[in-house]
Design a protein around this motif. Structure first.
Motif, PDB file in Angstrom:
ATOM      1  N   UNK A 434       0.819  -1.214   0.000  1.00 27.49           N
ATOM      2  CA  UNK A 434       0.000   0.000   0.000  1.00 27.49           C
ATOM      3  C   UNK A 434       0.853   1.265   0.000  1.00 27.49           C
ATOM      4  N   UNK A 435       2.047   1.184   0.544  1.00 28.15           N
ATOM      5  CA  UNK A 435       2.932   2.350   0.551  1.00 28.15           C
ATOM      6  C   UNK A 435       4.100   2.217  -0.395  1.00 28.15           C
ATOM      7  N   UNK A 436       3.967   1.321  -1.388  1.00 25.44           N
ATOM      8  CA  UNK A 436       5.062   1.056  -2.313  1.00 25.44           C
ATOM      9  C   UNK A 436       4.895   1.853  -3.607  1.00 25.44           C
ATOM     10  N   UNK A 437       5.942   2.587  -3.995  1.00 28.57           N
ATOM     11  CA  UNK A 437       5.945   3.332  -5.256  1.00 28.57           C
ATOM     12  C   UNK A 437       4.695   4.232  -5.319  1.00 28.57           C
ATOM     13  N   UNK A 438       4.452   4.946  -4.239  1.00 27.54           N
ATOM     14  CA  UNK A 438       3.173   5.655  -4.039  1.00 27.54           C
ATOM     15  C   UNK A 438       3.250   7.094  -4.541  1.00 27.54           C
ATOM     16  N   UNK A 439       3.526   7.256  -5.846  1.00 24.85           N
ATOM     17  CA  UNK A 439       3.669   8.622  -6.386  1.00 24.85           C
ATOM     18  C   UNK A 439       2.405   9.437  -6.186  1.00 24.85           C
ATOM     19  N   UNK A 440       1.265   8.843  -6.518  1.00 22.81           N
ATOM     20  CA  UNK A 440       0.004   9.583  -6.474  1.00 22.81           C
ATOM     21  C   UNK A 440      -0.314  10.036  -5.045  1.00 22.81           C
ATOM     22  N   UNK A 441      -0.091   9.172  -4.081  1.00 20.69           N
ATOM     23  CA  UNK A 441      -0.366   9.541  -2.688  1.00 20.69           C
ATOM     24  C   UNK A 441       0.539  10.665  -2.227  1.00 20.69           C
ATOM     25  N   UNK A 442       1.808  10.612  -2.614  1.00 22.29           N
ATOM     26  CA  UNK A 442       2.730  11.684  -2.240  1.00 22.29           C
ATOM     27  C   UNK A 442       2.328  13.006  -2.879  1.00 22.29           C
ATOM     28  N   UNK A 443       1.968  12.968  -4.147  1.00 26.47           N
ATOM     29  CA  UNK A 443       1.551  14.190  -4.835  1.00 26.47           C
ATOM     30  C   UNK A 443       0.269  14.739  -4.224  1.00 26.47           C
ATOM     31  N   UNK A 444      -0.672  13.843  -3.934  1.00 22.34           N
ATOM     32  CA  UNK A 444      -1.930  14.278  -3.315  1.00 22.34           C
ATOM     33  C   UNK A 444      -1.686  14.897  -1.944  1.00 22.34           C
TER      34      UNK A 444
END
Length: 559
Positions: A434-444
Protein backbone atom coordinates in the motif's frame (compact mmCIF):
# COMPACT_ATOMS: atom_id res chain seq x y z
CA UNK A 1 -1.96 32.66 -3.26
CA UNK A 2 -3.74 35.60 -4.87
CA UNK A 3 -2.72 36.44 -8.43
CA UNK A 4 -2.84 40.14 -9.17
CA UNK A 5 -4.38 41.65 -12.28
CA UNK A 6 -0.99 42.98 -13.34
CA UNK A 7 0.57 39.51 -13.19
CA UNK A 8 -2.28 38.09 -15.25
CA UNK A 9 -1.89 40.87 -17.76
CA UNK A 10 1.82 40.24 -18.03
CA UNK A 11 1.23 36.53 -18.58
CA UNK A 12 -1.23 37.31 -21.33
CA UNK A 13 1.18 39.77 -22.92
CA UNK A 14 3.96 37.18 -23.06
CA UNK A 15 1.64 34.52 -24.37
CA UNK A 16 0.46 36.80 -27.11
CA UNK A 17 4.01 36.93 -28.41
CA UNK A 18 4.66 40.57 -27.62
CA UNK A 19 8.14 39.69 -26.42
CA UNK A 20 9.67 42.25 -28.76
CA UNK A 21 9.49 40.55 -32.14
CA UNK A 22 10.72 43.86 -33.58
CA UNK A 23 14.07 43.61 -31.75
CA UNK A 24 15.46 40.93 -34.05
CA UNK A 25 14.25 37.81 -35.81
CA UNK A 26 14.30 34.55 -33.93
CA UNK A 27 17.15 32.10 -34.37
CA UNK A 28 14.77 29.15 -34.34
CA UNK A 29 11.03 28.61 -34.76
CA UNK A 30 9.03 25.41 -34.24
CA UNK A 31 5.55 24.75 -35.57
CA UNK A 32 3.58 22.10 -37.40
CA UNK A 33 2.82 19.73 -34.52
CA UNK A 34 1.41 19.60 -30.99
CA UNK A 35 3.41 21.58 -28.44
CA UNK A 36 2.93 20.83 -24.75
CA UNK A 37 4.33 23.47 -22.41
CA UNK A 38 3.95 22.07 -18.84
CA UNK A 39 2.62 25.56 -18.07
CA UNK A 40 -0.78 25.38 -16.38
CA UNK A 41 -1.79 28.82 -17.68
CA UNK A 42 -1.26 27.78 -21.30
CA UNK A 43 -0.70 24.02 -21.56
CA UNK A 44 -0.51 23.87 -25.36
CA UNK A 45 0.71 26.08 -28.18
CA UNK A 46 1.00 26.14 -31.95
CA UNK A 47 4.47 27.66 -32.20
CA UNK A 48 7.62 28.50 -30.25
CA UNK A 49 10.34 30.99 -31.19
CA UNK A 50 13.87 31.01 -29.75
CA UNK A 51 16.36 33.86 -29.66
CA UNK A 52 19.78 33.78 -28.02
CA UNK A 53 19.17 30.40 -26.43
CA UNK A 54 15.99 31.47 -24.67
CA UNK A 55 12.32 31.27 -25.51
CA UNK A 56 11.14 34.49 -27.14
CA UNK A 57 7.58 33.55 -28.07
CA UNK A 58 4.98 30.91 -27.24
CA UNK A 59 1.60 31.09 -28.91
CA UNK A 60 -0.22 30.69 -32.20
CA UNK A 61 1.44 30.25 -35.57
CA UNK A 62 0.35 33.62 -36.86
CA UNK A 63 2.15 35.37 -34.02
CA UNK A 64 5.27 33.31 -34.55
CA UNK A 65 5.44 34.40 -38.17
CA UNK A 66 6.52 37.86 -37.00
CA UNK A 67 9.69 36.28 -35.54
CA UNK A 68 10.77 34.67 -38.80
CA UNK A 69 13.57 36.48 -40.61
CA UNK A 70 15.94 35.68 -43.44
CA UNK A 71 18.29 33.71 -41.16
CA UNK A 72 15.68 32.10 -38.93
CA UNK A 73 15.75 28.32 -38.94
CA UNK A 74 12.17 27.07 -39.12
CA UNK A 75 11.57 23.50 -37.96
CA UNK A 76 8.36 21.99 -39.28
CA UNK A 77 7.47 19.30 -36.78
CA UNK A 78 5.39 17.48 -39.43
CA UNK A 79 3.03 16.22 -36.77
CA UNK A 80 5.72 15.30 -34.22
CA UNK A 81 5.22 16.56 -30.66
CA UNK A 82 7.44 19.06 -28.87
CA UNK A 83 7.82 19.14 -25.07
CA UNK A 84 9.97 20.94 -22.52
CA UNK A 85 13.29 19.16 -22.28
CA UNK A 86 12.85 15.82 -20.55
CA UNK A 87 15.20 15.54 -17.57
CA UNK A 88 16.12 12.29 -15.84
CA UNK A 89 16.01 13.27 -12.15
CA UNK A 90 18.12 10.32 -11.02
CA UNK A 91 20.72 8.55 -13.14
CA UNK A 92 24.39 7.57 -13.12
CA UNK A 93 25.97 8.97 -16.26
CA UNK A 94 29.31 7.19 -15.99
CA UNK A 95 27.55 3.89 -15.34
CA UNK A 96 25.39 4.43 -18.41
CA UNK A 97 28.54 4.78 -20.49
CA UNK A 98 30.10 1.73 -18.85
CA UNK A 99 27.06 -0.33 -19.73
CA UNK A 100 27.63 0.49 -23.38
CA UNK A 101 31.31 -0.49 -23.27
CA UNK A 102 31.47 -3.54 -20.96
CA UNK A 103 29.67 -6.86 -20.46
CA UNK A 104 25.99 -5.92 -20.37
CA UNK A 105 23.91 -8.54 -18.58
CA UNK A 106 20.49 -6.96 -19.04
CA UNK A 107 17.86 -9.46 -20.09
CA UNK A 108 19.77 -12.55 -18.95
CA UNK A 109 17.12 -15.20 -18.33
CA UNK A 110 18.85 -17.71 -16.05
CA UNK A 111 21.94 -18.46 -14.02
CA UNK A 112 23.00 -20.82 -16.79
CA UNK A 113 22.66 -18.07 -19.39
CA UNK A 114 24.64 -15.73 -17.13
CA UNK A 115 27.49 -18.23 -17.05
CA UNK A 116 27.43 -18.63 -20.81
CA UNK A 117 27.52 -14.86 -21.33
CA UNK A 118 30.57 -14.66 -19.07
CA UNK A 119 32.29 -17.46 -20.96
CA UNK A 120 31.60 -15.83 -24.33
CA UNK A 121 32.94 -12.48 -23.12
CA UNK A 122 36.05 -14.06 -21.60
CA UNK A 123 36.73 -15.94 -24.85
CA UNK A 124 36.54 -12.65 -26.77
CA UNK A 125 38.82 -10.84 -24.29
CA UNK A 126 41.61 -13.31 -23.47
CA UNK A 127 44.17 -12.55 -20.81
CA UNK A 128 44.42 -12.51 -17.04
CA UNK A 129 42.53 -9.31 -16.31
CA UNK A 130 39.19 -9.39 -14.49
CA UNK A 131 35.91 -9.99 -16.29
CA UNK A 132 33.53 -7.26 -15.18
CA UNK A 133 29.84 -6.97 -15.98
CA UNK A 134 26.57 -5.55 -14.74
CA UNK A 135 22.83 -5.80 -15.20
CA UNK A 136 21.64 -9.24 -14.07
CA UNK A 137 18.40 -9.72 -12.13
CA UNK A 138 17.60 -13.16 -10.77
CA UNK A 139 13.98 -12.67 -9.67
CA UNK A 140 12.53 -14.31 -12.81
CA UNK A 141 15.16 -17.04 -13.27
CA UNK A 142 14.06 -20.69 -13.26
CA UNK A 143 16.76 -21.46 -10.65
CA UNK A 144 14.92 -19.20 -8.15
CA UNK A 145 18.17 -18.09 -6.50
CA UNK A 146 21.11 -15.72 -6.67
CA UNK A 147 24.04 -16.79 -8.87
CA UNK A 148 27.03 -18.32 -7.06
CA UNK A 149 30.77 -18.52 -7.41
CA UNK A 150 30.33 -22.11 -8.56
CA UNK A 151 28.23 -20.93 -11.51
CA UNK A 152 31.09 -18.69 -12.58
CA UNK A 153 33.93 -21.07 -11.70
CA UNK A 154 32.47 -23.62 -14.11
CA UNK A 155 33.15 -21.31 -17.06
CA UNK A 156 36.00 -19.03 -15.91
CA UNK A 157 38.21 -20.27 -13.09
CA UNK A 158 41.61 -18.82 -14.00
CA UNK A 159 40.84 -15.09 -13.77
CA UNK A 160 38.65 -12.94 -11.53
CA UNK A 161 34.99 -12.45 -12.45
CA UNK A 162 32.82 -9.82 -10.74
CA UNK A 163 29.25 -9.18 -11.89
CA UNK A 164 27.17 -6.41 -10.35
CA UNK A 165 23.43 -6.86 -9.95
CA UNK A 166 21.28 -4.39 -11.90
CA UNK A 167 20.40 -2.42 -8.76
CA UNK A 168 24.07 -1.77 -7.98
CA UNK A 169 23.63 -3.05 -4.43
CA UNK A 170 24.95 -6.59 -4.81
CA UNK A 171 27.54 -8.48 -6.80
CA UNK A 172 28.61 -12.06 -7.43
CA UNK A 173 32.29 -12.99 -7.64
CA UNK A 174 33.99 -16.20 -8.66
CA UNK A 175 36.49 -18.04 -6.46
CA UNK A 176 39.48 -16.38 -8.13
CA UNK A 177 38.10 -12.94 -7.32
CA UNK A 178 37.26 -13.88 -3.75
CA UNK A 179 40.77 -15.26 -3.24
CA UNK A 180 42.41 -12.18 -4.69
CA UNK A 181 40.31 -9.98 -2.40
CA UNK A 182 41.07 -12.15 0.63
CA UNK A 183 37.44 -13.11 1.23
CA UNK A 184 36.93 -16.51 2.87
CA UNK A 185 34.77 -18.20 5.51
CA UNK A 186 36.42 -16.14 8.28
CA UNK A 187 35.90 -12.75 6.66
CA UNK A 188 33.56 -10.49 8.61
CA UNK A 189 31.15 -8.33 6.65
CA UNK A 190 31.65 -4.59 7.12
CA UNK A 191 28.91 -2.57 8.77
CA UNK A 192 26.04 -2.09 6.34
CA UNK A 193 26.98 -5.12 4.27
CA UNK A 194 26.62 -8.87 4.12
CA UNK A 195 28.66 -11.80 2.81
CA UNK A 196 26.25 -14.59 1.92
CA UNK A 197 27.44 -18.03 2.97
CA UNK A 198 26.28 -21.56 2.24
CA UNK A 199 25.28 -24.28 4.69
CA UNK A 200 28.96 -25.11 5.26
CA UNK A 201 29.85 -21.51 6.11
CA UNK A 202 31.68 -20.88 2.86
CA UNK A 203 31.07 -17.67 0.84
CA UNK A 204 28.58 -18.21 -1.98
CA UNK A 205 30.18 -15.38 -3.97
CA UNK A 206 27.34 -12.93 -3.23
CA UNK A 207 28.36 -9.65 -1.58
CA UNK A 208 25.63 -7.21 -0.50
CA UNK A 209 25.94 -3.43 -0.24
CA UNK A 210 28.94 -2.37 1.90
CA UNK A 211 30.50 -5.80 1.49
CA UNK A 212 31.05 -5.01 -2.18
CA UNK A 213 33.90 -2.74 -1.04
CA UNK A 214 35.89 -5.91 -0.34
CA UNK A 215 36.35 -6.18 -4.11
CA UNK A 216 37.89 -2.72 -4.40
CA UNK A 217 41.32 -4.29 -4.87
CA UNK A 218 40.14 -5.53 -8.26
CA UNK A 219 38.97 -2.12 -9.40
CA UNK A 220 41.21 -0.75 -12.09
CA UNK A 221 41.47 3.02 -12.06
CA UNK A 222 40.52 4.17 -15.58
CA UNK A 223 42.84 6.45 -17.47
CA UNK A 224 41.58 9.95 -18.32
CA UNK A 225 41.08 8.84 -21.92
CA UNK A 226 39.04 5.81 -20.80
CA UNK A 227 36.92 8.09 -18.65
CA UNK A 228 36.34 10.40 -21.58
CA UNK A 229 35.26 7.54 -23.85
CA UNK A 230 32.92 6.24 -21.17
CA UNK A 231 31.27 9.62 -20.70
CA UNK A 232 30.96 10.13 -24.44
CA UNK A 233 29.16 6.80 -24.74
CA UNK A 234 26.74 7.98 -22.05
CA UNK A 235 26.21 11.35 -23.75
CA UNK A 236 25.36 9.65 -27.02
CA UNK A 237 22.82 7.17 -25.74
CA UNK A 238 21.06 9.70 -23.51
CA UNK A 239 20.72 12.33 -26.20
CA UNK A 240 19.40 9.70 -28.62
CA UNK A 241 16.79 8.62 -26.06
CA UNK A 242 15.41 12.16 -25.96
CA UNK A 243 16.76 13.49 -22.67
CA UNK A 244 18.09 17.04 -22.52
CA UNK A 245 19.50 16.68 -19.02
CA UNK A 246 19.95 14.50 -16.00
CA UNK A 247 20.59 14.66 -12.29
CA UNK A 248 23.84 12.72 -12.04
CA UNK A 249 24.07 10.71 -8.83
CA UNK A 250 27.01 9.55 -6.67
CA UNK A 251 29.63 11.41 -8.68
CA UNK A 252 33.32 11.24 -7.64
CA UNK A 253 35.12 14.56 -7.65
CA UNK A 254 37.34 13.78 -10.64
CA UNK A 255 34.26 12.93 -12.72
CA UNK A 256 32.54 16.18 -11.73
CA UNK A 257 35.61 18.12 -12.86
CA UNK A 258 35.84 16.19 -16.14
CA UNK A 259 32.20 16.98 -16.91
CA UNK A 260 32.98 20.65 -16.34
CA UNK A 261 35.84 20.34 -18.84
CA UNK A 262 33.48 18.79 -21.41
CA UNK A 263 31.05 21.66 -20.89
CA UNK A 264 33.68 24.39 -21.17
CA UNK A 265 34.91 22.83 -24.41
CA UNK A 266 31.37 22.78 -25.85
CA UNK A 267 31.39 18.96 -25.94
CA UNK A 268 28.55 18.23 -23.51
CA UNK A 269 25.16 17.81 -25.27
CA UNK A 270 23.25 17.41 -21.99
CA UNK A 271 22.57 19.58 -18.98
CA UNK A 272 24.09 17.87 -15.92
CA UNK A 273 23.22 18.45 -12.27
CA UNK A 274 25.73 16.61 -10.08
CA UNK A 275 25.17 15.00 -6.69
CA UNK A 276 28.61 13.96 -5.49
CA UNK A 277 29.72 11.11 -3.23
CA UNK A 278 30.18 11.79 0.51
CA UNK A 279 33.96 11.72 -0.04
CA UNK A 280 33.69 14.36 -2.76
CA UNK A 281 31.22 16.21 -0.55
CA UNK A 282 34.11 17.35 1.63
CA UNK A 283 35.42 19.41 -1.31
CA UNK A 284 31.93 20.72 -2.06
CA UNK A 285 31.40 21.79 1.56
CA UNK A 286 34.78 23.51 1.53
CA UNK A 287 34.33 25.35 -1.75
CA UNK A 288 30.58 25.77 -2.12
CA UNK A 289 28.28 25.09 -5.10
CA UNK A 290 29.86 25.05 -8.56
CA UNK A 291 28.43 26.30 -11.87
CA UNK A 292 30.31 25.70 -15.13
CA UNK A 293 29.69 26.86 -18.69
CA UNK A 294 26.59 28.95 -17.97
CA UNK A 295 24.93 26.23 -15.87
CA UNK A 296 25.56 23.40 -18.30
CA UNK A 297 27.12 21.60 -15.31
CA UNK A 298 26.00 22.46 -11.78
CA UNK A 299 27.37 20.72 -8.69
CA UNK A 300 25.66 21.58 -5.40
CA UNK A 301 24.44 18.29 -3.89
CA UNK A 302 25.89 15.48 -1.77
CA UNK A 303 24.42 12.00 -2.15
CA UNK A 304 24.28 9.66 0.87
CA UNK A 305 23.05 6.06 1.29
CA UNK A 306 20.75 5.13 4.16
CA UNK A 307 20.06 1.53 3.11
CA UNK A 308 20.33 -0.94 0.23
CA UNK A 309 17.94 -2.22 -2.43
CA UNK A 310 14.79 -4.31 -2.27
CA UNK A 311 15.81 -6.93 -4.82
CA UNK A 312 19.00 -7.86 -2.95
CA UNK A 313 17.14 -7.58 0.40
CA UNK A 314 19.31 -4.71 1.58
CA UNK A 315 16.50 -2.16 1.87
CA UNK A 316 15.91 -1.47 5.58
CA UNK A 317 12.44 -2.56 6.72
CA UNK A 318 10.66 -2.24 10.07
CA UNK A 319 9.55 -5.86 9.89
CA UNK A 320 11.30 -8.85 8.35
CA UNK A 321 11.15 -9.54 4.65
CA UNK A 322 8.20 -11.68 3.73
CA UNK A 323 10.54 -14.18 2.04
CA UNK A 324 13.70 -14.07 4.20
CA UNK A 325 14.86 -13.85 7.80
CA UNK A 326 16.27 -10.33 7.60
CA UNK A 327 15.15 -6.71 7.95
CA UNK A 328 17.77 -5.38 5.54
CA UNK A 329 20.77 -3.14 6.09
CA UNK A 330 21.20 0.39 7.46
CA UNK A 331 24.22 2.09 5.90
CA UNK A 332 24.61 5.12 8.19
CA UNK A 333 24.34 6.18 11.82
CA UNK A 334 22.69 9.38 13.02
CA UNK A 335 25.73 10.45 15.01
CA UNK A 336 27.85 10.28 11.88
CA UNK A 337 25.58 11.84 9.29
CA UNK A 338 23.48 14.46 11.11
CA UNK A 339 26.47 16.77 11.82
CA UNK A 340 27.31 16.67 8.09
CA UNK A 341 23.67 17.45 7.26
CA UNK A 342 23.85 20.45 9.60
CA UNK A 343 27.05 21.72 7.95
CA UNK A 344 25.40 21.38 4.56
CA UNK A 345 22.47 23.52 5.73
CA UNK A 346 24.80 26.23 6.95
CA UNK A 347 26.78 26.24 3.68
CA UNK A 348 23.93 26.07 1.17
CA UNK A 349 24.65 22.53 -0.01
CA UNK A 350 21.70 20.36 -1.02
CA UNK A 351 21.46 16.88 0.47
CA UNK A 352 20.06 13.80 -1.31
CA UNK A 353 19.85 10.51 0.56
CA UNK A 354 19.11 7.10 -0.92
CA UNK A 355 16.33 5.33 1.01
CA UNK A 356 14.23 2.43 -0.26
CA UNK A 357 12.80 0.50 2.70
CA UNK A 358 10.14 1.88 5.04
CA UNK A 359 12.59 1.98 7.93
CA UNK A 360 15.28 3.56 5.74
CA UNK A 361 12.91 6.32 4.66
CA UNK A 362 11.66 6.93 8.18
CA UNK A 363 15.21 7.23 9.50
CA UNK A 364 16.17 9.74 6.81
CA UNK A 365 13.11 11.88 7.55
CA UNK A 366 14.01 11.74 11.25
CA UNK A 367 17.59 12.79 10.52
CA UNK A 368 16.49 15.60 8.21
CA UNK A 369 14.03 16.87 10.85
CA UNK A 370 16.79 16.80 13.45
CA UNK A 371 19.13 18.82 11.23
CA UNK A 372 16.38 21.31 10.37
CA UNK A 373 15.66 21.80 14.08
CA UNK A 374 19.33 22.30 14.91
CA UNK A 375 19.90 24.83 12.10
CA UNK A 376 17.03 27.34 11.99
CA UNK A 377 16.32 29.28 8.82
CA UNK A 378 18.28 32.32 10.00
CA UNK A 379 21.47 30.22 10.14
CA UNK A 380 21.04 28.65 6.71
CA UNK A 381 22.72 29.95 3.59
CA UNK A 382 19.66 28.85 1.59
CA UNK A 383 16.34 29.30 3.36
CA UNK A 384 14.62 26.64 1.25
CA UNK A 385 17.14 23.76 1.08
CA UNK A 386 15.03 21.41 -1.09
CA UNK A 387 16.57 18.29 0.36
CA UNK A 388 15.70 15.05 -1.38
CA UNK A 389 15.12 11.40 -0.65
CA UNK A 390 16.21 9.33 -3.62
CA UNK A 391 13.80 6.46 -4.41
CA UNK A 392 11.35 6.72 -1.45
CA UNK A 393 10.07 3.34 -2.63
CA UNK A 394 8.45 1.76 0.43
CA UNK A 395 6.72 4.11 2.90
CA UNK A 396 4.53 3.75 5.93
CA UNK A 397 1.28 5.73 5.57
CA UNK A 398 2.37 8.15 8.30
CA UNK A 399 5.60 9.02 6.49
CA UNK A 400 3.84 9.99 3.26
CA UNK A 401 2.57 13.17 4.91
CA UNK A 402 5.98 13.92 6.43
CA UNK A 403 7.54 14.63 3.03
CA UNK A 404 5.48 17.78 2.31
CA UNK A 405 5.41 18.71 6.00
CA UNK A 406 9.23 18.82 6.04
CA UNK A 407 9.42 20.23 2.49
CA UNK A 408 11.45 17.17 1.48
CA UNK A 409 11.39 16.06 -2.16
CA UNK A 410 10.78 12.37 -2.90
CA UNK A 411 12.78 11.73 -6.08
CA UNK A 412 11.30 8.57 -7.60
CA UNK A 413 11.79 6.27 -10.58
CA UNK A 414 8.57 5.00 -12.22
CA UNK A 415 10.21 2.08 -14.03
CA UNK A 416 11.15 0.51 -10.70
CA UNK A 417 7.45 -0.13 -10.18
CA UNK A 418 7.06 -2.04 -13.43
CA UNK A 419 10.21 -4.07 -12.91
CA UNK A 420 9.72 -4.72 -9.21
CA UNK A 421 6.08 -5.77 -9.52
CA UNK A 422 7.33 -9.26 -10.38
CA UNK A 423 9.16 -9.71 -7.07
CA UNK A 424 8.19 -6.94 -4.61
CA UNK A 425 5.02 -8.75 -3.45
CA UNK A 426 7.10 -11.75 -2.38
CA UNK A 427 9.64 -9.49 -0.65
CA UNK A 428 7.08 -7.33 1.16
CA UNK A 429 3.78 -9.18 1.46
CA UNK A 430 0.48 -7.60 0.52
CA UNK A 431 0.09 -5.14 3.40
CA UNK A 432 3.27 -3.15 2.75
CA UNK A 433 2.45 -2.76 -0.95
CA UNK A 434 0.00 0.00 0.00
CA UNK A 435 2.93 2.35 0.55
CA UNK A 436 5.06 1.06 -2.31
CA UNK A 437 5.95 3.33 -5.26
CA UNK A 438 3.17 5.65 -4.04
CA UNK A 439 3.67 8.62 -6.39
CA UNK A 440 0.00 9.58 -6.47
CA UNK A 441 -0.37 9.54 -2.69
CA UNK A 442 2.73 11.68 -2.24
CA UNK A 443 1.55 14.19 -4.84
CA UNK A 444 -1.93 14.28 -3.31
CA UNK A 445 -0.33 15.00 0.06
CA UNK A 446 1.42 18.03 -1.44
CA UNK A 447 4.86 16.69 -2.35
CA UNK A 448 6.70 17.55 -5.57
CA UNK A 449 7.87 14.28 -7.15
CA UNK A 450 10.62 14.60 -9.79
CA UNK A 451 10.98 11.39 -11.77
CA UNK A 452 14.02 9.61 -13.10
CA UNK A 453 15.22 6.19 -14.18
CA UNK A 454 18.17 5.20 -11.96
CA UNK A 455 19.95 4.07 -15.13
CA UNK A 456 21.93 1.89 -15.55
CA UNK A 457 19.81 0.06 -12.95
CA UNK A 458 16.96 0.50 -15.45
CA UNK A 459 17.26 1.13 -19.18
CA UNK A 460 17.00 4.92 -18.80
CA UNK A 461 14.49 5.54 -21.60
CA UNK A 462 12.09 8.48 -21.11
CA UNK A 463 9.35 6.69 -23.05
CA UNK A 464 9.44 3.75 -20.64
CA UNK A 465 9.53 6.04 -17.62
CA UNK A 466 6.59 8.13 -18.85
CA UNK A 467 4.63 4.95 -19.61
CA UNK A 468 5.40 3.50 -16.19
CA UNK A 469 4.15 6.64 -14.47
CA UNK A 470 0.79 6.69 -16.27
CA UNK A 471 0.19 2.94 -16.75
CA UNK A 472 1.81 1.26 -13.74
CA UNK A 473 2.08 -1.90 -15.83
CA UNK A 474 5.03 -3.75 -17.28
CA UNK A 475 5.82 -3.43 -20.98
CA UNK A 476 3.57 -6.36 -21.82
CA UNK A 477 0.61 -4.59 -20.19
CA UNK A 478 0.60 -6.80 -17.09
CA UNK A 479 -0.07 -5.54 -13.57
CA UNK A 480 -0.79 -7.66 -10.52
CA UNK A 481 -4.17 -7.29 -8.77
CA UNK A 482 -2.50 -6.02 -5.57
CA UNK A 483 -0.24 -3.53 -7.37
CA UNK A 484 -2.40 -0.48 -6.53
CA UNK A 485 -3.29 0.88 -9.99
CA UNK A 486 -4.68 3.98 -8.28
CA UNK A 487 -1.09 5.17 -7.85
CA UNK A 488 -0.77 5.83 -11.60
CA UNK A 489 -0.83 9.51 -12.52
CA UNK A 490 -2.47 11.42 -15.36
CA UNK A 491 -0.34 12.49 -18.29
CA UNK A 492 -0.25 16.17 -17.36
CA UNK A 493 1.22 15.23 -14.00
CA UNK A 494 3.65 12.78 -15.60
CA UNK A 495 4.90 15.53 -17.90
CA UNK A 496 5.72 17.72 -14.90
CA UNK A 497 7.47 14.81 -13.22
CA UNK A 498 9.99 14.76 -16.08
CA UNK A 499 10.22 18.48 -16.81
CA UNK A 500 9.10 21.13 -14.32
CA UNK A 501 9.62 19.14 -11.14
CA UNK A 502 13.23 18.09 -11.88
CA UNK A 503 13.87 21.78 -12.56
CA UNK A 504 12.44 22.63 -9.14
CA UNK A 505 14.48 19.88 -7.47
CA UNK A 506 17.64 21.45 -8.95
CA UNK A 507 16.71 25.08 -8.07
CA UNK A 508 16.25 25.84 -11.78
CA UNK A 509 12.49 26.26 -12.21
CA UNK A 510 12.91 29.93 -13.22
CA UNK A 511 15.03 28.83 -16.19
CA UNK A 512 13.94 25.30 -17.05
CA UNK A 513 11.10 22.83 -17.01
CA UNK A 514 8.35 24.50 -19.02
CA UNK A 515 7.94 26.31 -22.32
CA UNK A 516 7.49 29.88 -21.13
CA UNK A 517 8.88 33.12 -22.54
CA UNK A 518 12.26 33.91 -20.97
CA UNK A 519 13.21 30.37 -20.02
CA UNK A 520 16.06 28.47 -21.59
CA UNK A 521 15.22 26.76 -24.88
CA UNK A 522 15.50 23.09 -23.91
CA UNK A 523 13.11 20.83 -25.87
CA UNK A 524 12.47 17.14 -26.52
CA UNK A 525 10.68 16.09 -29.72
CA UNK A 526 9.01 12.67 -30.14
CA UNK A 527 7.38 11.25 -33.23
CA UNK A 528 4.03 10.79 -31.49
CA UNK A 529 2.12 12.86 -28.98
CA UNK A 530 2.78 11.17 -25.63
CA UNK A 531 -0.19 13.04 -24.18
CA UNK A 532 -2.81 11.54 -26.48
CA UNK A 533 -1.63 8.25 -28.04
CA UNK A 534 -2.98 5.00 -26.61
CA UNK A 535 -1.15 3.96 -23.46
CA UNK A 536 0.49 0.94 -25.08
CA UNK A 537 1.94 3.14 -27.85
CA UNK A 538 3.98 5.34 -25.48
CA UNK A 539 7.00 2.99 -25.18
CA UNK A 540 7.09 2.64 -28.97
CA UNK A 541 7.61 6.35 -29.57
CA UNK A 542 10.85 7.58 -31.14
CA UNK A 543 12.93 10.54 -30.06
CA UNK A 544 13.47 12.75 -33.10
CA UNK A 545 15.29 15.75 -31.70
CA UNK A 546 16.69 17.32 -28.55
CA UNK A 547 17.53 20.99 -28.19
CA UNK A 548 19.61 22.45 -25.36
CA UNK A 549 20.03 26.22 -25.01
CA UNK A 550 18.48 26.66 -28.46
CA UNK A 551 21.05 24.42 -30.18
CA UNK A 552 20.42 20.98 -31.63
CA UNK A 553 21.99 18.32 -29.42
CA UNK A 554 20.53 15.38 -31.32
CA UNK A 555 18.47 14.94 -34.48
CA UNK A 556 17.36 11.55 -35.76
CA UNK A 557 18.84 10.59 -39.11
CA UNK A 558 16.48 11.37 -41.96
CA UNK A 559 14.23 13.65 -39.94
Amino acid sequence: MRTTVSVLALAGLLWAGAASAAEAPADLVFWGGPIHTADDAHPTAQAVAVRGGRIAYVGDRKGAQAFVGAKTRVVDLKGAALFPGFTDAHAHLYGIGQRELTLNLEGIQSAAALAQAVKAHADKTPGTGPVLGRGWIETHWPEKRFPTRQDLDAVVADRPVVLVRADGHAMVANSAALKLAGVDRNTKAPSGGDILKDANGEPTGMLIDAAMSLMSALAQQPTPEEMRRTFQAGFKVYSEYGWTGLHNMSVPWDQALMLEDFAKAGELPLRVYNAVTPEAGKMLLAGGPRDAADSRVVTRTIKFYADGALGSRGAALFEKYHDADTTGLVQMKAEDVVPVYEEALRKGIQVATHAIGDRGNSLVLDWYAQAFAEVPTAERKVAEPRWRVEHAQILTPADIARFPALHVIPSMQPSHAIGDLHFAPSRLGEERLAGAYAWKSLIAAGAIVPAGSDAPVERGDPRIEFYAAVARKDLSGFSAPDWHPEQAVDRETALKMFTLWPAYASFAEKDLGSIVVGKRADFSVFDVDLMTVPEAAIPKAKALMTVVDGKTAFRAPGW
